[in-house]
Design a protein around this motif. Structure first.
Motif, PDB file in Angstrom:
ATOM      1  N   LYS A  51       9.143  24.956  -6.600  1.00 14.46           N
ATOM      2  CA  LYS A  51       9.362  25.760  -5.387  1.00 14.46           C
ATOM      3  C   LYS A  51       9.565  24.852  -4.172  1.00 14.46           C
ATOM      4  N   GLU A  52      10.354  25.386  -3.241  1.00 12.75           N
ATOM      5  CA  GLU A  52      10.704  24.656  -2.022  1.00 12.75           C
ATOM      6  C   GLU A  52       9.457  24.137  -1.291  1.00 12.75           C
ATOM      7  N   GLU A  53       8.409  24.974  -1.241  1.00  5.98           N
ATOM      8  CA  GLU A  53       7.239  24.617  -0.430  1.00  5.98           C
ATOM      9  C   GLU A  53       6.285  23.657  -1.146  1.00  5.98           C
ATOM     10  N   GLU A  54       6.529  23.412  -2.408  1.00  6.32           N
ATOM     11  CA  GLU A  54       5.657  22.494  -3.140  1.00  6.32           C
ATOM     12  C   GLU A  54       6.132  21.053  -2.948  1.00  6.32           C
ATOM     13  N   ARG A  55       5.566  20.397  -1.955  1.00  8.27           N
ATOM     14  CA  ARG A  55       6.062  19.055  -1.614  1.00  8.27           C
ATOM     15  C   ARG A  55       4.960  17.987  -1.600  1.00  8.27           C
ATOM     16  N   ARG A  56       3.755  18.398  -1.947  1.00  4.32           N
ATOM     17  CA  ARG A  56       2.654  17.425  -1.859  1.00  4.32           C
ATOM     18  C   ARG A  56       2.880  16.216  -2.759  1.00  4.32           C
ATOM     19  N   HIS A  57       3.453  16.451  -3.930  1.00  2.00           N
ATOM     20  CA  HIS A  57       3.655  15.334  -4.867  1.00  2.00           C
ATOM     21  C   HIS A  57       4.568  14.257  -4.286  1.00  2.00           C
ATOM     22  N   ILE A  58       5.458  14.665  -3.376  1.00  2.00           N
ATOM     23  CA  ILE A  58       6.385  13.688  -2.784  1.00  2.00           C
ATOM     24  C   ILE A  58       5.627  12.701  -1.898  1.00  2.00           C
ATOM     25  N   GLY A  59       4.788  13.242  -1.020  1.00  2.00           N
ATOM     26  CA  GLY A  59       3.983  12.381  -0.146  1.00  2.00           C
ATOM     27  C   GLY A  59       3.035  11.490  -0.946  1.00  2.00           C
ATOM     28  N   LEU A  60       2.461  12.059  -1.987  1.00  2.00           N
ATOM     29  CA  LEU A  60       1.506  11.276  -2.777  1.00  2.00           C
ATOM     30  C   LEU A  60       2.217  10.216  -3.617  1.00  2.00           C
ATOM     31  N   ALA A  61       3.447  10.509  -4.035  1.00  2.00           N
ATOM     32  CA  ALA A  61       4.232   9.484  -4.732  1.00  2.00           C
ATOM     33  C   ALA A  61       4.496   8.313  -3.788  1.00  2.00           C
ATOM     34  N   ALA A  62       4.750   8.626  -2.513  1.00  2.00           N
ATOM     35  CA  ALA A  62       4.943   7.567  -1.516  1.00  2.00           C
ATOM     36  C   ALA A  62       3.649   6.753  -1.361  1.00  2.00           C
ATOM     37  N   CYS A  63       2.503   7.429  -1.358  1.00  2.00           N
ATOM     38  CA  CYS A  63       1.200   6.730  -1.300  1.00  2.00           C
ATOM     39  C   CYS A  63       1.075   5.721  -2.432  1.00  2.00           C
ATOM     40  N   VAL A  64       1.417   6.173  -3.625  1.00  2.00           N
ATOM     41  CA  VAL A  64       1.315   5.309  -4.801  1.00  2.00           C
ATOM     42  C   VAL A  64       2.206   4.074  -4.626  1.00  2.00           C
ATOM     43  N   GLU A  65       3.426   4.296  -4.131  1.00  2.00           N
ATOM     44  CA  GLU A  65       4.340   3.167  -3.944  1.00  2.00           C
ATOM     45  C   GLU A  65       3.827   2.221  -2.853  1.00  2.00           C
ATOM     46  N   PHE A  66       3.204   2.789  -1.816  1.00  2.00           N
ATOM     47  CA  PHE A  66       2.639   1.935  -0.759  1.00  2.00           C
ATOM     48  C   PHE A  66       1.544   1.032  -1.330  1.00  2.00           C
ATOM     49  N   ILE A  67       0.675   1.604  -2.142  1.00  2.00           N
ATOM     50  CA  ILE A  67      -0.396   0.793  -2.737  1.00  2.00           C
ATOM     51  C   ILE A  67       0.225  -0.307  -3.593  1.00  2.00           C
ATOM     52  N   HIS A  68       1.222   0.078  -4.375  1.00  2.00           N
ATOM     53  CA  HIS A  68       1.883  -0.917  -5.230  1.00  2.00           C
ATOM     54  C   HIS A  68       2.535  -2.015  -4.394  1.00  2.00           C
ATOM     55  N   THR A  69       3.247  -1.615  -3.355  1.00  2.00           N
ATOM     56  CA  THR A  69       3.932  -2.603  -2.520  1.00  2.00           C
ATOM     57  C   THR A  69       2.930  -3.530  -1.837  1.00  2.00           C
ATOM     58  N   ALA A  70       1.809  -2.963  -1.389  1.00  2.00           N
ATOM     59  CA  ALA A  70       0.768  -3.787  -0.767  1.00  2.00           C
ATOM     60  C   ALA A  70       0.272  -4.836  -1.758  1.00  2.00           C
ATOM     61  N   THR A  71       0.034  -4.431  -3.001  1.00  2.00           N
ATOM     62  CA  THR A  71      -0.466  -5.411  -3.970  1.00  2.00           C
ATOM     63  C   THR A  71       0.614  -6.457  -4.288  1.00  2.00           C
ATOM     64  N   LEU A  72       1.885  -6.049  -4.311  1.00  2.00           N
ATOM     65  CA  LEU A  72       2.968  -7.028  -4.516  1.00  2.00           C
ATOM     66  C   LEU A  72       2.986  -8.050  -3.393  1.00  2.00           C
ATOM     67  N   LEU A  73       2.900  -7.554  -2.164  1.00  2.00           N
ATOM     68  CA  LEU A  73       2.923  -8.454  -1.011  1.00  2.00           C
ATOM     69  C   LEU A  73       1.775  -9.457  -1.107  1.00  2.00           C
ATOM     70  N   HIS A  74       0.603  -8.962  -1.481  1.00  2.00           N
ATOM     71  CA  HIS A  74      -0.560  -9.855  -1.574  1.00  2.00           C
ATOM     72  C   HIS A  74      -0.452 -10.766  -2.790  1.00  2.00           C
ATOM     73  N   ASP A  75       0.172 -10.262  -3.828  1.00  2.00           N
ATOM     74  CA  ASP A  75       0.350 -11.065  -5.030  1.00  2.00           C
ATOM     75  C   ASP A  75       1.327 -12.200  -4.766  1.00  2.00           C
ATOM     76  N   ASP A  76       2.350 -11.921  -3.975  1.00  2.00           N
ATOM     77  CA  ASP A  76       3.317 -12.969  -3.633  1.00  2.00           C
ATOM     78  C   ASP A  76       2.649 -14.094  -2.866  1.00  2.00           C
ATOM     79  N   VAL A  77       1.758 -13.733  -1.970  1.00  2.00           N
ATOM     80  CA  VAL A  77       1.023 -14.746  -1.209  1.00  2.00           C
ATOM     81  C   VAL A  77       0.228 -15.603  -2.169  1.00  2.00           C
ATOM     82  N   VAL A  78      -0.489 -14.926  -3.020  1.00  2.00           N
ATOM     83  CA  VAL A  78      -1.391 -15.577  -3.941  1.00  2.00           C
ATOM     84  C   VAL A  78      -0.654 -16.487  -4.903  1.00  2.00           C
ATOM     85  N   ASP A  79       0.450 -15.976  -5.435  1.00  2.00           N
ATOM     86  CA  ASP A  79       1.134 -16.717  -6.487  1.00  2.00           C
ATOM     87  C   ASP A  79       2.156 -17.707  -5.969  1.00  2.00           C
TER      88      ASP A  79
END
Lengths: 315, 315
Positions: A51-79
């Motif tokens: 349904k059009e109004e069911e959009r919560r999964h989109i924002g939460l998918a972005a959250c997941v990608e943000f966490i992943h990107t943050a760990t990549l950024l920190h992993d790049d520093v580390v490695d």
């Protein structure tokens, strides 16, 4: 996915110009966006998001990608890696400093988005996954250069650094859909197994892949003295002479120009890539099996194909 | 505060040994624990925490300290400082790698604790503060070595990197107490002003303090080419010759052994410490004023004395 990409760009905004700049670099680098895709697909598999109004999964998918990107950024520093997703890594372009801080920003922003979404259950899942990722990375650090690392410890490391977020990404989709506990746990199991397979293949590719295809430097893990299954398997099966070689290059971290190609030779000779891929295939089986409780559908097929693709890319 | 210290130790536990090890180092290093104290005192000022069962402020004070510790760990990486709170900084002892990852762990753990507490309002405040801290640090990075930085920009930096968490720490106390909006905003204002005063004095001390007393290396900011009010004020008031000096040491980052003592001389000559402390005093006034809406009490006195102590330590 288009809506999710847009959400990622929108929520990366900040009045401090370097943040969207570095963000734009990361978005341009693209990447597979596998983790947010898992959230979206899991939600849809549980009947949410049509349904059009069911959009919560989109924002939460972005959250997941943000966490992943943050760990990549920190992993790049580390490695101290200089390539990431086939482009110059953020820390090579912007410096370690910016990578650490923008990673922190994305992590914080991710929790702001979750707070706005308002589900304590989702927050519990993603904050626990974030802690587990950090623990996995610390554990990986403590196994570095240590050839006596048991395979179980290695599996614990990749569970933490990779599988935990795959599992959380999937489970969050089911939670948003308000689906039953069985579906939640099944998708979490699917994510865990997929993540394990994914990381095993990644570790195999580090000793096998063509850099142009993969967008990754072959031998990164080798140069860092990272303990991965290809090395552990080759070491275990190795002759005394080969073991001395591994001790010098991995434990003592004394490497010369020619050592990487010698390592690749030994790994081929000891069948260590095949052993690693075999292990990945076991997890592939588990991941597919975890989907059994869902009726057949196009989405279920997509999730199944995602798992198979994970191992296919190793060919 | 004893209960809060215990909570900090308890919640730092992990099955990965390096995490509690590094945690123990940080706990031993101690520090003023000013931020969690603000949460505890704010909650008490709003009438929460007197009954045995009122313990939420203790866990949330630990959250605040975790966020602060995470940013310190990441700041140490970034700044390559070797002393922190008078002891060898964590990154000097454990390496940059561990500092980044344990910082990430503490940050994630902090959000787990907040989730367990269950207040979306608290989470909104602390996740926003966390994002603001990262933005402040990035902004600071972009002003580094830049003598044309306007004072307003500098104030924006210290608001982000320091005052935002002071403000959030205070506000969370009022929120837990379920107190009225007026008290919440008053305590937030108190925290902001206190934080601004605190950072201004800290920046002054970097050009004035005795390292033994402060447990901080004098001249850290100088060596990093950090733009702080003492430098901006001395530059603004400086002769052409002095300006050339600042350009060489700060903008071009060309420093010799003797430059720090020459910088301290100029800063004294241009009265730049006094100018900085004067500015801090304005915020001290605002902080005290923000408490006006609360009736007189021992706790209110404590909060007032905390502000005054902030400037007193500069003597």
């Amino acid at each position: 996915m288009t809506a999710c990409n847009q959400a990622i760009i929108d929520r990366m905004q900040s009045s401090v110009p370097l943040i969207p700049q570095l963000g734009a670099h990361l978005v341009a680098a693209g990447g597979k966006r596998l983790r947010p895709l898992l959230t979206l697909a899991s939600a849809r598999l549980c009947g949410y998001g049509e349904k059009e109004e069911e959009r919560r999964h989109i924002g939460l998918a972005a959250c997941v990608e943000f966490i992943h990107t943050a760990t990549l950024l920190h992993d790049d520093v580390v490695d101290e890696s200089t390539l990431r997703r086939g482009m110059a890594s953020a820390n090579a372009l912007f410096g370690n400093k910016a990578s650490v801080l923008v990673g922190d920003f994305l992590f914080a922003r991710s929790f702001q988005l979750m707070t706005a979404d308002g589900s304590l259950e989702v927050m519990a899942i993603l904050s626990a996954a974030s802690a587990t990722i950090a623990e996995g990375e610390v554990l990986q650090m403590s196994t570095q250069n240590d050839l006596s690392t048991p395979i179980e410890r290695y599996l614990e490391v990749i569970h933490g650094k990779t599988a935990a977020l795959f599992a959380a990404a999937c489970r969050v989709g089911a939670v948003v859909a308000g689906h039953n506990r069985e579906a939640e746990l099944a998708l979490e199991q699917y994510g865990t197994s997929l993540g394990m397979a994914f990381q095993l293949v990644d570790d195999a590719l580090d000793y096998a892949a063509d850099q142009q295809v993969l967008g990754k430097t072959v031998g990164d893990d080798f140069r860092e003295g990272k303990i991965t299954l290809p090395v552990l398997a080759a070491y275990e099966q190795g002759t005394e002479e080969e073991r001395q070689f591994w001790k010098r290059v991995i434990e003592d971290n004394e490497q010369t120009e020619a050592d990487l190609s010698h390592a690749l030779e030994i790994i081929a000779r000891r069948d260590a890539i095949r052993i690693t891929i075999e292990r990945a295939r076991e997890y592939v089986g588990q991941a597919v099996e975890a989907l059994a409780c869902f009726p057949e559908s196009e989405l279920k097929n997509l999730l199944r194909e995602t798992v198979l693709y994970t191992v296919e890319r190793a060919r």
